[in-house]
Scaffold this active site. Structure first.
Site, short mmCIF file in Angstrom:
data_model
loop_
_atom_site.label_atom_id
_atom_site.label_comp_id
_atom_site.label_asym_id
_atom_site.label_seq_id
_atom_site.Cartn_x
_atom_site.Cartn_y
_atom_site.Cartn_z
CG ASP A 119 -1.89 1.29 1.52
OD1 ASP A 119 -1.78 2.10 0.63
OD2 ASP A 119 -3.05 1.87 2.22
CG ASP A 311 -3.77 4.54 -2.15
OD1 ASP A 311 -3.33 3.28 -1.64
OD2 ASP A 311 -4.74 4.89 -1.75
#
Length: 492
Positions: A119, A311
């Site tokens: 992430d 992201d």
């Protein structure tokens, strides 16, 4: 940082990836030689989304939007002249129809492997502990007593999500990944995890953003490797495969690769187009400078409204309502979603939609296959762009895997920037490959050892609105529920 695009599908029945841990074996005292870069393949697990009802898709879409808003809180040297170090690649897994991509790392002495979501929208590492009391069965959990190098930091750790919590304590131990090692990495061991928050084979999350937004205040694993000179180059790169909306997709599929310390030239063509970060030291934020739909430009955002977090932990693309409305205005027959689809838009399925974005450099197109989130009826489809209402100091745009599957993405520490490049034929051939074998994880047996201080930033005893991860989804026999990460408070 967090919204999963096909999230809701099927963590039910996910099989434990064989040797997914990639646990290192043998001596760990040797250093990986330069130039012997390894790659971590991403594996994707796919849902049978074609069988979902409109109601199930609605529950999923509503949860995606809510979780992203919860995640972002709604509140507010290149190595030139330096001795070459090493490179590594981690084969990773892609779950639930391109909804999440996870890799593996190893913790402790002797090392034991764990699957973690990768992430770039958060900065903390945490795994479920052996004393986890809720819904942690079937996945690897960390037992402090199994490691001779474990140290308890005696600090509480708590993570809150829109649909539950994970809590435990901060600790310190040896962490290894793709042939690299940090000897005293600080991470969270979660002993209380809300039902459905983790689903096998995922045991936790690895944050790949900057230390300043780490809820723990600790240096992230990747940042320590960069600052201590362990990598040939201060970069990490992603190639993500696409299996979205294909039939016959297996639970786990090859998902691409995560490279550390280098960009894999076999996976892209031409130059990497780097753009400096609009805001440094937090998320990987770039300014959106142009948007086009069906080759027609729309008014581009400006100022803070242009800031976009790149992201890997988010499945879709979220943006300000006025710009999302303008995008769909260019698509004849589109309409705002209702009920659970509020904030989304539908459009005619016989329309192939191409959206292109620029961040100040080249313009990059999103495939119609990625823009189409799902088909609700024979003629009605849902788009993968939705209204992001996080507000406050959170980035106005969250650009996730819907976009990133279309480019080779490189995250560079110094100078702080994100670069994109055109995918090569080798990379594109991996999309939807029904014959590809699920790869084994590749944490090397001779890691490059880096000693980190493990120190935390002063005064970071409370935090709010820090996002922790793509979203950890799960399905029940009645409905699909999605848990997406939003760290509200970590050292309480």
């Amino acid at each position: 940082m967090l919204v999963q695009s096909l999230s809701a599908v099927a963590f039910l029945g996910l099989a434990q990836l064989a040797d997914a841990s990639g646990s290192p074996s043998g001596s760990t005292s040797h250093r990986r030689t330069a130039g012997g870069g390894q790659t971590m393949n991403l594996v994707r697990s796919a849902p049978n989304s074609n069988q979902w009802s409109t109601q199930q898709w609605g529950h999923w879409a509503k949860a995606q939007k809510s979780s992203l808003e919860a995640k972002y809180g709604g509140a507010g040297a290149s190595g030139t002249g330096v001795k070459k170090r090493a490179t590594g690649t981690n084969y990773i897994i892609n779950q639930v129809g391109d909804s999440s991509y996870f890799g593996s790392l190893a913790i402790g002495t002797p090392p034991i492997s764990y699957n973690v979501l990768l992430d770039t929208g958060s900065a903390d590492l945490w795994v479920a502990g052996s004393n986890c009391t809720t819904d942690c069965s079937g996945m690897a959990t960390f037992n402090p007593s199994s490691s001779s190098t474990f140290h308890n930091e005696s600090s509480s750790f708590s993570v809150s999500y829109g649909s539950g919590q994970a809590a435990g304590f901060l600790s310190q131990d040896v962490v290894q990944m793709a042939g690299f090692e940090v000897q005293n990495q600080i991470f969270g061991v979660c002993e209380q995890v809300s039902s459905g928050l983790l689903t096998e084979p995922v045991s936790g999350l690895l944050g790949l953003a900057f230390q300043s937004i780490a809820s723990s205040g600790a240096p992230p694993f990747w940042e320590t490797l960069v600052t201590e000179g362990a990598w040939d180059e201060p970069v990490m790169a992603f190639h993500l495969t696409r299996y979205l909306n294909l039939s016959g997709v297996q639970t786990l599929e090859p998902g691409g690769s995560f490279s550390m310390g280098f960009a894999n030239t076999s996976l892209y063509t031409g130059d990497i187009d780097y753009v400096n970060l609009a805001v440094t030291g937090s998320y990987w934020i770039l300014p959106i400078t142009s948007i086009s739909v069906q080759n027609q430009s729309i008014n581009a955002p400006s100022g803070d409204q242009a800031y976009a977090a790149i992201d890997t932990g988010t499945t879709l693309v979220g943006g300000p309502s006025s710009f999302i409305a303008e995008i769909f205005k260019q698509i004849p027959g589109s309409a705002p979603g209702k009920d659970d689809f509020k904030g989304y838009y539908t459009y005619p399925c016989d329309t192939n939609v191409t959206v292109a974005l620029s961040f100040g450099g080249r313009t990059w197109s999103i495939s119609p296959a990625d823009f189409r989130l799902t088909r609700l009826t024979k003629n009605e489809c849902v788009g993968a762009f939705f209204e992001n209402a996080v507000g406050g100091r959170a980035p106005a745009w969250i650009v996730g895997d819907t976009f990133l599957k279309n480019v080779y993405s490189v995250f560079r520490y110094s100078p702080a920037s994100v670069g994109f490049a055109e995918l090569s034929a080798v990379a594109l051939a991996q999309n939807g490959d029904a014959n590809a074998a699920v790869p084994s994880a590749t944490i090397g047996s001779s890691p490059s050892s880096v000693s980190a201080t493990g120190s935390m930033l002063p005064g970071r005893h409370k935090c709010a609105g820090i996002k922790i991860g793509r979203g950890l989804l799960y399905a029940t026999t009645v409905s699909l529920l999605i848990m997406i990460a939003s760290v509200h408070c970590v050292l309480l």
